[in-house]
Write a protein that holds these residues in place. Structure first.
Motif, short mmCIF file in Angstrom:
data_model
loop_
_atom_site.label_atom_id
_atom_site.label_comp_id
_atom_site.label_asym_id
_atom_site.label_seq_id
_atom_site.Cartn_x
_atom_site.Cartn_y
_atom_site.Cartn_z
N ASP A 107 -37.39 88.86 119.27
CA ASP A 107 -37.96 89.69 120.33
C ASP A 107 -38.06 88.90 121.63
OD1 ASP A 107 -38.25 91.81 118.55
OD2 ASP A 107 -40.41 91.50 118.25
N ALA A 108 -38.53 87.67 121.53
CA ALA A 108 -38.66 86.83 122.72
C ALA A 108 -37.29 86.54 123.33
CB ALA A 108 -39.38 85.52 122.37
N ALA A 109 -36.32 86.22 122.47
CA ALA A 109 -34.97 85.89 122.96
C ALA A 109 -34.35 87.04 123.73
CB ALA A 109 -34.08 85.49 121.79
N GLU A 124 -33.54 79.94 130.70
CA GLU A 124 -35.01 79.99 130.79
C GLU A 124 -35.65 78.60 130.67
OE1 GLU A 124 -38.45 82.16 131.48
OE2 GLU A 124 -36.47 83.07 131.22
N TRP A 125 -35.09 77.77 129.82
CA TRP A 125 -35.68 76.45 129.58
C TRP A 125 -35.72 75.60 130.85
CZ3 TRP A 125 -32.70 72.09 130.37
CH2 TRP A 125 -31.32 72.29 130.50
N ARG A 173 -36.63 76.54 133.79
CA ARG A 173 -37.71 76.95 134.69
C ARG A 173 -38.87 75.96 134.70
NH1 ARG A 173 -37.19 82.73 136.15
NH2 ARG A 173 -35.34 83.41 135.07
N THR A 174 -39.04 75.24 133.61
CA THR A 174 -40.08 74.21 133.54
C THR A 174 -39.93 73.22 134.68
OG1 THR A 174 -40.08 74.39 131.15
CG2 THR A 174 -41.09 72.43 132.06
N PHE A 175 -38.68 72.91 135.03
CA PHE A 175 -38.42 71.91 136.06
C PHE A 175 -38.36 72.51 137.46
CE2 PHE A 175 -36.53 70.42 132.10
CZ PHE A 175 -37.22 69.23 131.97
N LEU A 176 -38.33 73.83 137.53
CA LEU A 176 -38.21 74.49 138.82
C LEU A 176 -39.55 74.91 139.38
CD1 LEU A 176 -35.09 76.72 138.03
CD2 LEU A 176 -35.14 74.51 139.23
N ARG A 177 -40.62 74.68 138.64
CA ARG A 177 -41.96 75.09 139.09
C ARG A 177 -42.50 74.15 140.13
NH1 ARG A 177 -44.14 76.30 133.11
NH2 ARG A 177 -42.83 78.06 132.78
#
Length: 191
Positions: A175-177, A184-185, A187-191
Motif C-alpha cells: 500500500d505504501a509503495a 522517495e528515499w 527526500r531525506t537529503f532534500l529537506r
C-alpha cells in the motif's frame, strides 16, 4: 570424493551462481522492458525485503534472507521462464535442479543448500510464508519502478503480484509503495 574434489565442486556451484548476475528476468520483456533486472538483482532485493518483512512479522530475518537468496538459483539451468511460458514447458523441480547443481559440492554444502530449497518449496513455517511474500512484493515493487520509468504494461505485474500477498506487513508495504515515487528515499537529503 576427496577434499580437493569437494572444493572444486563447491567452487563450481559458486561460479554457476555468478551466472545469475547475467541472466535477465525474462517476464519483463513481455511488458516491453528492454533491459530488465537480472535474476541476481531480484534475489538480492528479495532477501532484503524478506529480512525486513521478517522483522515486522516476528519471524527469523536471517532464515528468511537465506530462503530468499537461494529461491531462484535453479534458473542458471532452466532459465527464468515467465508464467505465460510455464504452461507449455515441463521442467525438473527446483529440488531436482538444486540436487544436480550441488552434486559435487562439499557434503555439508550440498545438504545445506538442498535443505534450504526444500524448505522454500515445501515448508509452511512463518519464515517460508514471509519468503514467498517477499518474492511477490519485490516483483510488485520492480513493476512500480518500471511503471515510473515509462513501461505502462508493467501494471499487470503490479496488480497480479499485489493480489497474491498474504501477510499483513506485506500488504501494508505494498500500500505504501503504491503511493510513493521510486526516488522517495532521496527526500531525506532534500529537506
Amino acid at each position: 570424493m576427496d577434499d580437493q574434489q569437494h572444493s572444486e565442486g563447491t567452487m563450481s556451484y559458486l561460479f554457476e551462481a555468478g551466472a545469475l548476475k547475467r541472466g535477465k528476468r525474462s517476464g519483463w520483456w513481455i511488458a516491453g522492458v528492454k533491459d530488465p533486472e537480472t535474476i541476481a538483482e531480484h534475489s538480492w532485493r528479495t532477501a532484503v525485503i524478506g529480512a525486513v518483512l521478517a522483522m515486522m512479522e516476528g519471524a527469523d530475518p536471517a532464515r528468511v534472507a537465506l530462503l530468499c537468496t537461494f529461491h531462484d538459483t535453479q534458473e542458471t539451468r532452466i532459465g527464468d521462464i515467465p508464467w505465460v511460458g510455464r504452461r507449455y514447458i515441463t521442467t525438473a523441480s527446483n529440488e531436482e535442479v538444486t540436487a544436480d547443481q550441488v552434486a559435487d559440492a562439499h557434503p555439508a554444502v550440498a545438504e545445506g543448500i538442498k535443505s534450504i530449497v526444500h524448505d522454500y518449496e515445501n515448508g509452511e513455517s512463518l519464515e517460508v510464508q514471509v519468503a514467498h511474500d517477499a518474492d511477490k512484493l519485490e516483483c510488485m515493487i520492480q513493476g512500480l519502478e518500471y511503471l515510473q520509468q515509462g513501461y505502462p504494461r508493467a501494471q499487470e505485474w503490479v496488480d497480479s503480484t499485489r493480489a497474491k500477498l498474504k501477510l499483513a506487513s506485506s500488504i501494508k508495504l505494498a500500500d505504501a509503495a503504491q503511493t510513493m515515487s521510486l526516488a522517495e528515499w532521496q527526500r531525506t537529503f532534500l529537506r
